[in-house]
Write a protein that holds these residues in place. Sequence first.
Motif, PDB file in Angstrom:
ATOM      1  N   GLY A  12       0.800  -1.226   0.000  1.00 36.54           N
ATOM      2  CA  GLY A  12       0.000   0.000   0.000  1.00 36.54           C
ATOM      3  C   GLY A  12       0.831   1.274   0.000  1.00 36.54           C
ATOM      4  O   GLY A  12       0.367   2.318   0.438  1.00 36.54           O
ATOM      5  N   GLY A  13       2.067   1.200  -0.492  1.00 36.33           N
ATOM      6  CA  GLY A  13       2.946   2.378  -0.506  1.00 36.33           C
ATOM      7  C   GLY A  13       2.660   3.313  -1.670  1.00 36.33           C
ATOM      8  O   GLY A  13       1.586   3.250  -2.286  1.00 36.33           O
ATOM      9  N   GLN A  14       3.651   4.163  -1.970  1.00 40.33           N
ATOM     10  CA  GLN A  14       3.412   5.186  -2.993  1.00 40.33           C
ATOM     11  C   GLN A  14       3.197   4.611  -4.391  1.00 40.33           C
ATOM     12  O   GLN A  14       2.451   5.185  -5.185  1.00 40.33           O
ATOM     13  N   LEU A  15       3.829   3.472  -4.695  1.00 39.67           N
ATOM     14  CA  LEU A  15       3.649   2.909  -6.037  1.00 39.67           C
ATOM     15  C   LEU A  15       2.222   2.383  -6.181  1.00 39.67           C
ATOM     16  O   LEU A  15       1.566   2.578  -7.207  1.00 39.67           O
ATOM     17  N   ALA A  16       1.724   1.746  -5.113  1.00 39.94           N
ATOM     18  CA  ALA A  16       0.331   1.277  -5.119  1.00 39.94           C
ATOM     19  C   ALA A  16      -0.618   2.474  -5.165  1.00 39.94           C
ATOM     20  O   ALA A  16      -1.646   2.446  -5.848  1.00 39.94           O
ATOM     21  N   ARG A  17      -0.253   3.550  -4.465  1.00 35.82           N
ATOM     22  CA  ARG A  17      -1.120   4.738  -4.433  1.00 35.82           C
ATOM     23  C   ARG A  17      -1.271   5.349  -5.832  1.00 35.82           C
ATOM     24  O   ARG A  17      -2.380   5.643  -6.280  1.00 35.82           O
TER      25      ARG A  17
END
Length: 378
Positions: A12-17
């Motif tokens: 759920g980090g920035q890449l997922a965001r």
Amino acid sequence: MNKPKCIGILGGGQLARMSAMAAKRMGFDVAILEKEAGSPAGQLTSIEITGPATDKKLLRKLASHSDVITLENEFIDYHILEYLESLGKKVFPSSVTISLIQDKLIQKETLSKHNIPLPKFTGAEHKADYEKIVKLLGLPFVLKSRKMGYDGYGNALVKNKNQFIAAFDKLTRRHSKLLAEEFVFFTKELAVMAARTKKETCVYPVVETIQKNHICHTVIAPAELNQNILAKARRIALDCVKAVKGFGLFGVEMFYTKDGRILVNEMAPRPHNSGHYTIEGCVTSQFENHVRAVLGLPLGSAEMVNPAAVMINLLGKTNGSGEVKNYNNALRDKDIHLHVYGKRSSRIGRKMGHITVTGSDAKVILKKAKTAEKKIVI
Ligand code: ADP
């Protein structure tokens, strides 16, 4: 109304965001499985599952919401992906692809089998291997953890036997298995993003990446190199994706050496920090093409919309809240695109956001981006 297609994301980090933002914009839903609630991507969806990715009950829950499942880092054990596949879910990148990538030694052996140019490398199993390694690679060489390396954690430069012993002990404490790699005298570090579906492929422009303390800090698109070299780098990137039987979006990091060769450093089976510039810099962002690829949809154009783009990572400058402390100052320049990842807390050096500037002259926008980065406090 029919239920929109849902993409499950492990992490759920920035890449997922940013992938979730692209998915939502196109009318799709996302389900997030992340350790804790309120993650950068978890904030954007009501289907936020929290707990460890090793918990089969949580994996079944994620699968029950998802039409297809993807991930945002390659550290997820490929057996977890096998489990999701055994539930009848499509997973991109697949367990097979991840099994060929997550161990850097296996990754290098796989790429080497497909004739992809790499720095010389060898497994480093015992301290007694030192002489054998020096004979093969010369000095200095780089000792690396085979798994779980990121932002340079897991790497050590070795110039002599004492350093080798110290690095061996330090790195094996983090992860048990190591590899050694020739030290590459490079003039530039490059990266190329490539997307692949069963029907088509799409390769982004070659970018130059500049690291600070092993963390990607600045990206300049396109890299300033002659057309033959650029074309070669793009061909190599696609060959890498095919070598690991990859579908979805991949980032391939390369060295451009003093003697004019391109050598692949490593590949990532997911959107990549060096591709953030594509959000404003290209017709279709890496995140949108990732979403399109995992859903088996036609890919969008990877052409740049302006002659140049520069991206600079915003690394935490203080320990405290993850908010931008001075929006007024940060947004004063009208050409700056500001991205903030919504992390609850900032640490010095943590990736908190990024800025992108596009324009016609790379030197001009690089200067602008550097000036802006200095002003923003997170
Ligand atoms: P990580 O997986 O932690 O990102 P990398 O293996 O990509 O680690 O290495 C991080 C950085 O270290 C690279 O971007 C490069 O600057 C440097 N580096 C890595 N391998 C070599 C090498 N063989 N020769 C010279 N520099 C290297």
